[in-house]
Design a protein around this motif. Structure first.
Motif, PDB file in Angstrom:
ATOM      1  N   VAL A 159      13.453  44.520  19.830  1.00  0.00           N
ATOM      2  CA  VAL A 159      12.548  44.989  18.780  1.00  0.00           C
ATOM      3  C   VAL A 159      13.055  44.466  17.439  1.00  0.00           C
ATOM      4  O   VAL A 159      14.250  44.579  17.137  1.00  0.00           O
ATOM      5  N   ALA A 160      12.151  43.892  16.647  1.00  0.00           N
ATOM      6  CA  ALA A 160      12.536  43.394  15.319  1.00  0.00           C
ATOM      7  C   ALA A 160      11.437  43.726  14.319  1.00  0.00           C
ATOM      8  O   ALA A 160      10.249  43.683  14.660  1.00  0.00           O
ATOM      9  N   THR A 161      11.849  44.026  13.101  1.00  0.00           N
ATOM     10  CA  THR A 161      10.904  44.352  12.036  1.00  0.00           C
ATOM     11  C   THR A 161      11.167  43.484  10.814  1.00  0.00           C
ATOM     12  O   THR A 161      12.318  43.316  10.405  1.00  0.00           O
ATOM     13  N   SER A 162      10.100  42.933  10.245  1.00  0.00           N
ATOM     14  CA  SER A 162      10.165  42.288   8.938  1.00  0.00           C
ATOM     15  C   SER A 162       9.410  43.165   7.953  1.00  0.00           C
ATOM     16  O   SER A 162       8.320  43.652   8.259  1.00  0.00           O
ATOM     17  N   ALA A 163      10.010  43.382   6.784  1.00  0.00           N
ATOM     18  CA  ALA A 163       9.422  44.300   5.815  1.00  0.00           C
ATOM     19  C   ALA A 163       9.935  43.980   4.419  1.00  0.00           C
ATOM     20  O   ALA A 163      10.822  43.147   4.236  1.00  0.00           O
ATOM     21  N   PRO A 179       5.867  34.870  -2.902  1.00  0.00           N
ATOM     22  CA  PRO A 179       6.105  36.027  -2.030  1.00  0.00           C
ATOM     23  C   PRO A 179       4.839  36.417  -1.268  1.00  0.00           C
ATOM     24  O   PRO A 179       3.725  36.302  -1.776  1.00  0.00           O
ATOM     25  N   VAL A 180       5.053  36.891  -0.063  1.00  0.00           N
ATOM     26  CA  VAL A 180       3.939  37.278   0.802  1.00  0.00           C
ATOM     27  C   VAL A 180       3.311  38.574   0.308  1.00  0.00           C
ATOM     28  O   VAL A 180       4.001  39.501  -0.127  1.00  0.00           O
ATOM     29  N   THR A 181       2.003  38.661   0.378  1.00  0.00           N
ATOM     30  CA  THR A 181       1.281  39.887   0.082  1.00  0.00           C
ATOM     31  C   THR A 181       0.425  40.249   1.284  1.00  0.00           C
ATOM     32  O   THR A 181       0.183  39.434   2.166  1.00  0.00           O
ATOM     33  N   GLY A 182      -0.021  41.482   1.307  1.00  0.00           N
ATOM     34  CA  GLY A 182      -0.924  41.920   2.359  1.00  0.00           C
ATOM     35  C   GLY A 182      -0.299  42.858   3.364  1.00  0.00           C
ATOM     36  O   GLY A 182      -1.000  43.664   3.978  1.00  0.00           O
ATOM     37  N   LEU A 183       1.027  42.777   3.564  1.00  0.00           N
ATOM     38  CA  LEU A 183       1.695  43.591   4.576  1.00  0.00           C
ATOM     39  C   LEU A 183       2.862  44.361   3.971  1.00  0.00           C
ATOM     40  O   LEU A 183       3.512  43.896   3.035  1.00  0.00           O
ATOM     41  N   LEU A 184       3.134  45.543   4.537  1.00  0.00           N
ATOM     42  CA  LEU A 184       4.330  46.300   4.181  1.00  0.00           C
ATOM     43  C   LEU A 184       5.417  46.134   5.235  1.00  0.00           C
ATOM     44  O   LEU A 184       6.590  46.000   4.908  1.00  0.00           O
ATOM     45  N   SER A 185       5.041  46.183   6.499  1.00  0.00           N
ATOM     46  CA  SER A 185       6.023  45.959   7.563  1.00  0.00           C
ATOM     47  C   SER A 185       5.313  45.472   8.820  1.00  0.00           C
ATOM     48  O   SER A 185       4.132  45.774   9.035  1.00  0.00           O
ATOM     49  N   LEU A 186       6.057  44.704   9.618  1.00  0.00           N
ATOM     50  CA  LEU A 186       5.507  44.163  10.862  1.00  0.00           C
ATOM     51  C   LEU A 186       6.610  44.184  11.907  1.00  0.00           C
ATOM     52  O   LEU A 186       7.683  43.614  11.690  1.00  0.00           O
ATOM     53  N   THR A 187       6.363  44.873  13.000  1.00  0.00           N
ATOM     54  CA  THR A 187       7.343  45.048  14.072  1.00  0.00           C
ATOM     55  C   THR A 187       6.858  44.336  15.327  1.00  0.00           C
ATOM     56  O   THR A 187       5.682  44.435  15.689  1.00  0.00           O
ATOM     57  N   VAL A 188       7.774  43.632  15.987  1.00  0.00           N
ATOM     58  CA  VAL A 188       7.453  42.902  17.215  1.00  0.00           C
ATOM     59  C   VAL A 188       8.390  43.351  18.326  1.00  0.00           C
ATOM     60  O   VAL A 188       9.605  43.457  18.130  1.00  0.00           O
ATOM     61  N   ALA A 203       5.359  35.761  11.309  1.00  0.00           N
ATOM     62  CA  ALA A 203       4.070  36.422  11.124  1.00  0.00           C
ATOM     63  C   ALA A 203       3.979  37.053   9.740  1.00  0.00           C
ATOM     64  O   ALA A 203       2.932  36.975   9.078  1.00  0.00           O
ATOM     65  N   PHE A 204       5.062  37.665   9.278  1.00  0.00           N
ATOM     66  CA  PHE A 204       5.058  38.274   7.949  1.00  0.00           C
ATOM     67  C   PHE A 204       4.832  37.198   6.885  1.00  0.00           C
ATOM     68  O   PHE A 204       4.126  37.432   5.888  1.00  0.00           O
ATOM     69  N   ALA A 205       5.417  36.022   7.081  1.00  0.00           N
ATOM     70  CA  ALA A 205       5.250  34.930   6.123  1.00  0.00           C
ATOM     71  C   ALA A 205       3.799  34.470   6.026  1.00  0.00           C
ATOM     72  O   ALA A 205       3.390  33.917   5.008  1.00  0.00           O
ATOM     73  N   MET A 206       3.019  34.706   7.077  1.00  0.00           N
ATOM     74  CA  MET A 206       1.607  34.328   7.079  1.00  0.00           C
ATOM     75  C   MET A 206       0.739  35.343   6.348  1.00  0.00           C
ATOM     76  O   MET A 206      -0.445  35.087   6.094  1.00  0.00           O
ATOM     77  N   GLY A 207       1.293  36.523   6.041  1.00  0.00           N
ATOM     78  CA  GLY A 207       0.494  37.563   5.415  1.00  0.00           C
ATOM     79  C   GLY A 207      -0.440  38.205   6.415  1.00  0.00           C
ATOM     80  O   GLY A 207      -0.140  38.298   7.614  1.00  0.00           O
ATOM     81  N   GLY A 219       3.742  37.682  25.544  1.00  0.00           N
ATOM     82  CA  GLY A 219       4.872  38.593  25.703  1.00  0.00           C
ATOM     83  C   GLY A 219       5.227  39.395  24.483  1.00  0.00           C
ATOM     84  O   GLY A 219       6.238  40.108  24.487  1.00  0.00           O
ATOM     85  N   CYS A 220       4.441  39.306  23.405  1.00  0.00           N
ATOM     86  CA  CYS A 220       4.741  40.040  22.176  1.00  0.00           C
ATOM     87  C   CYS A 220       3.773  41.203  21.977  1.00  0.00           C
ATOM     88  O   CYS A 220       2.566  41.035  22.143  1.00  0.00           O
ATOM     89  N   GLU A 221       4.314  42.357  21.618  1.00  0.00           N
ATOM     90  CA  GLU A 221       3.518  43.506  21.212  1.00  0.00           C
ATOM     91  C   GLU A 221       3.847  43.801  19.750  1.00  0.00           C
ATOM     92  O   GLU A 221       4.996  43.637  19.323  1.00  0.00           O
ATOM     93  N   VAL A 222       2.841  44.258  18.986  1.00  0.00           N
ATOM     94  CA  VAL A 222       2.962  44.281  17.532  1.00  0.00           C
ATOM     95  C   VAL A 222       2.525  45.623  16.959  1.00  0.00           C
ATOM     96  O   VAL A 222       1.559  46.234  17.433  1.00  0.00           O
ATOM     97  N   PHE A 223       3.264  46.058  15.922  1.00  0.00           N
ATOM     98  CA  PHE A 223       2.927  47.251  15.156  1.00  0.00           C
ATOM     99  C   PHE A 223       3.006  46.877  13.679  1.00  0.00           C
ATOM    100  O   PHE A 223       4.041  46.378  13.218  1.00  0.00           O
ATOM    101  N   VAL A 224       1.941  47.126  12.918  1.00  0.00           N
ATOM    102  CA  VAL A 224       1.859  46.649  11.537  1.00  0.00           C
ATOM    103  C   VAL A 224       1.375  47.762  10.614  1.00  0.00           C
ATOM    104  O   VAL A 224       0.487  48.538  10.971  1.00  0.00           O
ATOM    105  N   VAL A 225       1.967  47.810   9.417  1.00  0.00           N
ATOM    106  CA  VAL A 225       1.442  48.626   8.325  1.00  0.00           C
ATOM    107  C   VAL A 225       1.109  47.660   7.189  1.00  0.00           C
ATOM    108  O   VAL A 225       1.988  46.935   6.710  1.00  0.00           O
ATOM    109  N   ASP A 226      -0.173  47.632   6.774  1.00  0.00           N
ATOM    110  CA  ASP A 226      -0.546  46.697   5.713  1.00  0.00           C
ATOM    111  C   ASP A 226      -0.492  47.376   4.340  1.00  0.00           C
ATOM    112  O   ASP A 226      -0.156  48.562   4.226  1.00  0.00           O
TER     113      ASP A 226
END
Length: 241
Positions: A159-163, A179-188, A203-207, A219-226
């Motif tokens: 499990v990894a999170t970018s935020a 800097p990336v905008t649009g997301l607060l955190s993204l977990t894979v 993915a976070f770099a893509m906004g 094989g990836c499952e994702v949880f995101v807060v925008d």
């Protein structure tokens, strides 16, 4: 056994519950490996192989097999994100840390498996690789350090999170340099931390468009807060019951 140390700029904890005949020796090997990685691949150490490559003192023919593997991974994610993820940003030195962290900690987990450990968890600055679960892992609330916004459960995997909550707007879109905008955190969640960590950062770099991209990865499952505080998660994201 449980051991916590500070290496590569963040705290790393190793917990071994079962399987290893000599858990202390296995843990020593893990931290020795991570310190070796820091010495060889940190862009912040002038004597590292990465710094030498950035200065032009190390040629492509002289790269170690490990750095060649890291470069291949960096290029894979650069192409896959159409340049949003890029470890060679204009005006900045070569910085592969976004790939090195997950790659090296996954290797550390493989050292534990090779030592016989069957139930263990390695937590590297909040990114986790585990085996022999179930393990319950909290996803930090992106605006409240004392709260989680999700708790997941895995038997084996990573499990990894970018935020933005720890280091601010430190992730840049390689296409714009901003800097990336649009997301607060993204977990894979993925089978390996190599995949989970690099996918989360890329993915976070893509906004906002990175959410669909990450969800489409095999094989990836994702949880995101925008930024609108909306939550998105893939159907297979392993939320704890």
């Amino acid at each position: 056994m449980l051991r916590v140390d500070h290496v590569m700029g963040f705290p790393v904890s190793v917990r071994i519950d079962d399987g290893a005949a000599e858990p202390e020796a296995a843990t020593d090997e893990v931290f020795a490996w991570l310190r070796q990685v820091d010495a060889r691949f940190s862009p912040f150490k002038p004597g590292s192989e990465v710094s030498g490559l950035d200065r032009g003192e190390v040629s492509a023919d002289d790269l170690s097999p490990e750095l060649s593997e890291i470069l291949d991974l960096c290029e894979h994610y650069r192409i896959a994100t159409r340049g949003a993820f890029d470890v060679r940003l204009p005006g900045r030195g070569f910085d592969p840390c976004a790939v090195v962290k997950g790659w090296s900690v996954q290797r550390a987990a493989e050292l534990l498996s090779a030592a016989g450990a069957t139930r263990f968890c390695v937590n590297a600055g909040g990114d986790v690789v585990a085996a022999g679960g179930p393990w319950r892992i909290g996803v930090r609330h992106p605006e409240r350090a004392d709260r989680t916004c999700a708790v997941l459960e895995i038997t084996e995997g990573a499990v990894a999170t970018s935020a933005r909550y720890e280091r601010g707007d430190h992730i840049l879109d390689g296409r714009t340099g901003r800097p990336v905008t649009g997301l607060l955190s993204l977990t894979v969640v993925a089978a390996t931390l190599t995949e989970a960590d690099a996918t989360a950062t890329a993915a976070f770099a893509m906004g906002a468009e990175g959410v669909e991209w990450a969800a489409s990865r095999d094989g990836c499952e994702v949880f995101v807060v925008d930024e609108g505080r909306r939550v998105f998660r893939t159907p297979g994201f392993p939320v704890a019951r």
